[in-house]
Motif scaffolding. Structure first.
Motif, PDB file in Angstrom:
ATOM      1  N   ASP A 164       9.288  22.840  11.207  1.00  0.00           N
ATOM      2  CA  ASP A 164       8.267  23.355  12.123  1.00  0.00           C
ATOM      3  C   ASP A 164       7.909  22.325  13.193  1.00  0.00           C
ATOM      4  N   LEU A 165       7.824  21.039  12.802  1.00  0.00           N
ATOM      5  CA  LEU A 165       7.479  20.008  13.772  1.00  0.00           C
ATOM      6  C   LEU A 165       8.533  19.917  14.863  1.00  0.00           C
ATOM      7  N   PHE A 166       9.802  20.014  14.488  1.00  0.00           N
ATOM      8  CA  PHE A 166      10.886  19.958  15.466  1.00  0.00           C
ATOM      9  C   PHE A 166      10.734  21.062  16.510  1.00  0.00           C
ATOM     10  N   ARG A 167      10.397  22.240  16.063  1.00  0.00           N
ATOM     11  CA  ARG A 167      10.272  23.376  16.986  1.00  0.00           C
ATOM     12  C   ARG A 167       9.067  23.246  17.904  1.00  0.00           C
ATOM     13  N   ARG A 168       8.098  22.409  17.529  1.00  0.00           N
ATOM     14  CA  ARG A 168       6.924  22.222  18.379  1.00  0.00           C
ATOM     15  C   ARG A 168       7.096  21.081  19.386  1.00  0.00           C
ATOM     16  N   LEU A 169       8.208  20.363  19.260  1.00  0.00           N
ATOM     17  CA  LEU A 169       8.466  19.272  20.201  1.00  0.00           C
ATOM     18  C   LEU A 169       9.248  19.789  21.402  1.00  0.00           C
ATOM     19  N   PRO A 170       8.972  19.265  22.596  1.00  0.00           N
ATOM     20  CA  PRO A 170       9.763  19.656  23.778  1.00  0.00           C
ATOM     21  C   PRO A 170      11.220  19.242  23.591  1.00  0.00           C
ATOM     22  N   SER A 171      12.117  19.866  24.336  1.00  0.00           N
ATOM     23  CA  SER A 171      13.536  19.526  24.232  1.00  0.00           C
ATOM     24  C   SER A 171      13.786  18.126  24.777  1.00  0.00           C
ATOM     25  N   LEU A 172      14.900  17.540  24.335  1.00  0.00           N
ATOM     26  CA  LEU A 172      15.261  16.206  24.816  1.00  0.00           C
ATOM     27  C   LEU A 172      15.486  16.209  26.325  1.00  0.00           C
ATOM     28  N   GLU A 173      16.092  17.261  26.829  1.00  0.00           N
ATOM     29  CA  GLU A 173      16.344  17.354  28.272  1.00  0.00           C
ATOM     30  C   GLU A 173      15.039  17.376  29.060  1.00  0.00           C
ATOM     31  N   THR A 174      14.063  18.142  28.564  1.00  0.00           N
ATOM     32  CA  THR A 174      12.758  18.226  29.232  1.00  0.00           C
ATOM     33  C   THR A 174      12.053  16.881  29.215  1.00  0.00           C
ATOM     34  N   LEU A 175      12.071  16.224  28.063  1.00  0.00           N
ATOM     35  CA  LEU A 175      11.412  14.927  27.936  1.00  0.00           C
ATOM     36  C   LEU A 175      12.061  13.880  28.830  1.00  0.00           C
ATOM     37  N   ASP A 176      13.383  13.874  28.886  1.00  0.00           N
ATOM     38  CA  ASP A 176      14.085  12.895  29.706  1.00  0.00           C
ATOM     39  C   ASP A 176      13.817  13.137  31.191  1.00  0.00           C
ATOM     40  N   ASP A 177      13.800  14.394  31.596  1.00  0.00           N
ATOM     41  CA  ASP A 177      13.535  14.719  32.996  1.00  0.00           C
ATOM     42  C   ASP A 177      12.111  14.315  33.390  1.00  0.00           C
ATOM     43  N   LEU A 178      11.144  14.623  32.548  1.00  0.00           N
ATOM     44  CA  LEU A 178       9.757  14.254  32.831  1.00  0.00           C
ATOM     45  C   LEU A 178       9.582  12.744  32.852  1.00  0.00           C
ATOM     46  N   ASN A 179      10.238  12.075  31.919  1.00  0.00           N
ATOM     47  CA  ASN A 179      10.167  10.616  31.878  1.00  0.00           C
ATOM     48  C   ASN A 179      10.663  10.027  33.200  1.00  0.00           C
ATOM     49  N   HIS A 180      11.787  10.526  33.688  1.00  0.00           N
ATOM     50  CA  HIS A 180      12.350  10.039  34.954  1.00  0.00           C
ATOM     51  C   HIS A 180      11.375  10.269  36.110  1.00  0.00           C
ATOM     52  N   ARG A 181      10.770  11.444  36.160  1.00  0.00           N
ATOM     53  CA  ARG A 181       9.833  11.757  37.241  1.00  0.00           C
ATOM     54  C   ARG A 181       8.612  10.843  37.206  1.00  0.00           C
ATOM     55  N   PHE A 182       8.063  10.651  36.027  1.00  0.00           N
ATOM     56  CA  PHE A 182       6.862   9.819  35.916  1.00  0.00           C
ATOM     57  C   PHE A 182       7.169   8.352  36.220  1.00  0.00           C
ATOM     58  N   VAL A 183       8.307   7.862  35.763  1.00  0.00           N
ATOM     59  CA  VAL A 183       8.669   6.477  36.065  1.00  0.00           C
ATOM     60  C   VAL A 183       8.874   6.306  37.567  1.00  0.00           C
ATOM     61  N   THR A 184       9.496   7.286  38.206  1.00  0.00           N
ATOM     62  CA  THR A 184       9.732   7.211  39.652  1.00  0.00           C
ATOM     63  C   THR A 184       8.412   7.160  40.420  1.00  0.00           C
ATOM     64  N   TRP A 185       7.487   8.063  40.074  1.00  0.00           N
ATOM     65  CA  TRP A 185       6.180   8.067  40.737  1.00  0.00           C
ATOM     66  C   TRP A 185       5.384   6.801  40.420  1.00  0.00           C
ATOM     67  N   GLY A 186       5.439   6.369  39.176  1.00  0.00           N
ATOM     68  CA  GLY A 186       4.722   5.154  38.793  1.00  0.00           C
ATOM     69  C   GLY A 186       5.261   3.944  39.534  1.00  0.00           C
ATOM     70  N   PHE A 187       6.583   3.890  39.676  1.00  0.00           N
ATOM     71  CA  PHE A 187       7.207   2.769  40.385  1.00  0.00           C
ATOM     72  C   PHE A 187       6.790   2.755  41.856  1.00  0.00           C
ATOM     73  N   ALA A 188       6.756   3.928  42.472  1.00  0.00           N
ATOM     74  CA  ALA A 188       6.353   4.010  43.877  1.00  0.00           C
ATOM     75  C   ALA A 188       4.908   3.534  44.054  1.00  0.00           C
ATOM     76  N   LEU A 189       4.017   3.990  43.183  1.00  0.00           N
ATOM     77  CA  LEU A 189       2.609   3.592  43.268  1.00  0.00           C
ATOM     78  C   LEU A 189       2.439   2.099  42.992  1.00  0.00           C
ATOM     79  N   PHE A 190       3.159   1.615  41.993  1.00  0.00           N
ATOM     80  CA  PHE A 190       3.073   0.198  41.639  1.00  0.00           C
ATOM     81  C   PHE A 190       3.573  -0.671  42.791  1.00  0.00           C
TER      82      PHE A 190
END
Length: 272
Positions: A164-190
């Motif tokens: 059940d826990l596995f099914r409640r977690l976002p997919s690896l693809e979604t997590l990796d894509d979001l991680n990339h977006r947030f790091v990119t925005w964070g890097f620009a702001l930093f």
């Protein structure tokens, strides 16, 4: 007044953390709605406390280490609520909320009278430097949480534990894509924060770079995140990217704490 509002926000953060944990364990959708309602209320209280403090203090609202922690926590929660509005990210909230609680608790516990800023620091460069830097910290914190969840999800897959826990977690693809977006925005702001900080140093102390501890540690952090973004262009994704994101955030935290508590120089503790 701002202290009372922050105390209420702290209580709500704690209650929200428990609700998120219960939702992740049980999967009950009603708990997800309750958790987000509580978190929205906590965010409102926290934002209101910062607004009251800003009215009372003016420039001095970001003059201490504690104030920066409080701002980072509030922005983190706001970013998560925007993320949750677009996708089911309850498990991210289960990490963001206790992190925001700890930051806010530190700000509240060590709250103190703010010294008056020197007149030469009361200029446009202060918010131009602090605002993007604090936003960048908060964005990197979200990327850190996404990376932790990525590693958890990957571990579940490798162990073939698709419960059940596995099914409640976002997919690896979604997590990796979001991680990339947030790091990119964070890097620009930093990056903006580093540039405006150097310009502010030039105006205040007469030189762009003086090898202050905050400058050296910030540069190391910047290079680490730059390396991560570059590595993605040559195929570093998934676990490698998540691990480097976590490492980058840990270095950022060590840098932030060291500059404010161990090697203050001209920047730590206050902006004086």
């Amino acid at each position: 007044m701002n202290s009372l509002l922050l105390s209420l926000a702290l209580a709500l953060y704690l209650l929200t953390t428990a609700t998120f944990m219960a939702q992740v364990m049980t999967g009950h959708d009603a708990l997800r709605r309750v958790a987000h309602t509580l978190l929205a209320a906590a965010f409102g209280m926290h934002a209101a406390s910062l607004a009251v403090r800003a009215v009372l203090m003016g420039y001095e609202v970001v003059a201490t280490f504690q104030d920066e922690l409080s701002f980072i926590a509030c922005i983190m929660v706001g970013l998560y609520l925007l993320l949750a509005w677009r996708a089911n990210m309850t498990v991210v909230g289960a990490l963001v909320t206790p992190l925001a609680f700890l930051f806010s608790l530190s700000a509240h516990a060590f709250d103190k009278t703010v010294p008056e800023l020197p007149r030469q620091l009361q200029n446009v460069w202060l918010p131009a430097h602090v605002a993007p830097a604090v936003l960048g910290y908060a964005v990197f914190a979200i990327a850190f949480c996404l990376s932790l969840i990525y590693l958890l999800q990957e571990k579940q897959l490798k162990a073939k534990r698709k419960g059940d826990l596995f099914r409640r977690l976002p997919s690896l693809e979604t997590l990796d894509d979001l991680n990339h977006r947030f790091v990119t925005w964070g890097f620009a702001l930093f990056t903006i924060g580093l540039i405006t900080g150097s310009l502010r140093a030039k105006q205040t102390w007469g030189e762009l770079w003086s090898w202050e501890p905050v400058q050296v540690l910030s540069l190391i952090t910047w290079l680490l995140y730059a390396a991560l973004l570059h590595a993605r262009t040559v195929g570093w994704r998934g676990r490698k990217a998540a691990t480097l994101t976590i490492l980058g955030f840990l270095v950022l935290v060590v840098s932030f704490l060291s500059v404010n508590l161990v090697f203050p120089g001209k920047h730590g503790g206050t902006f004086g």
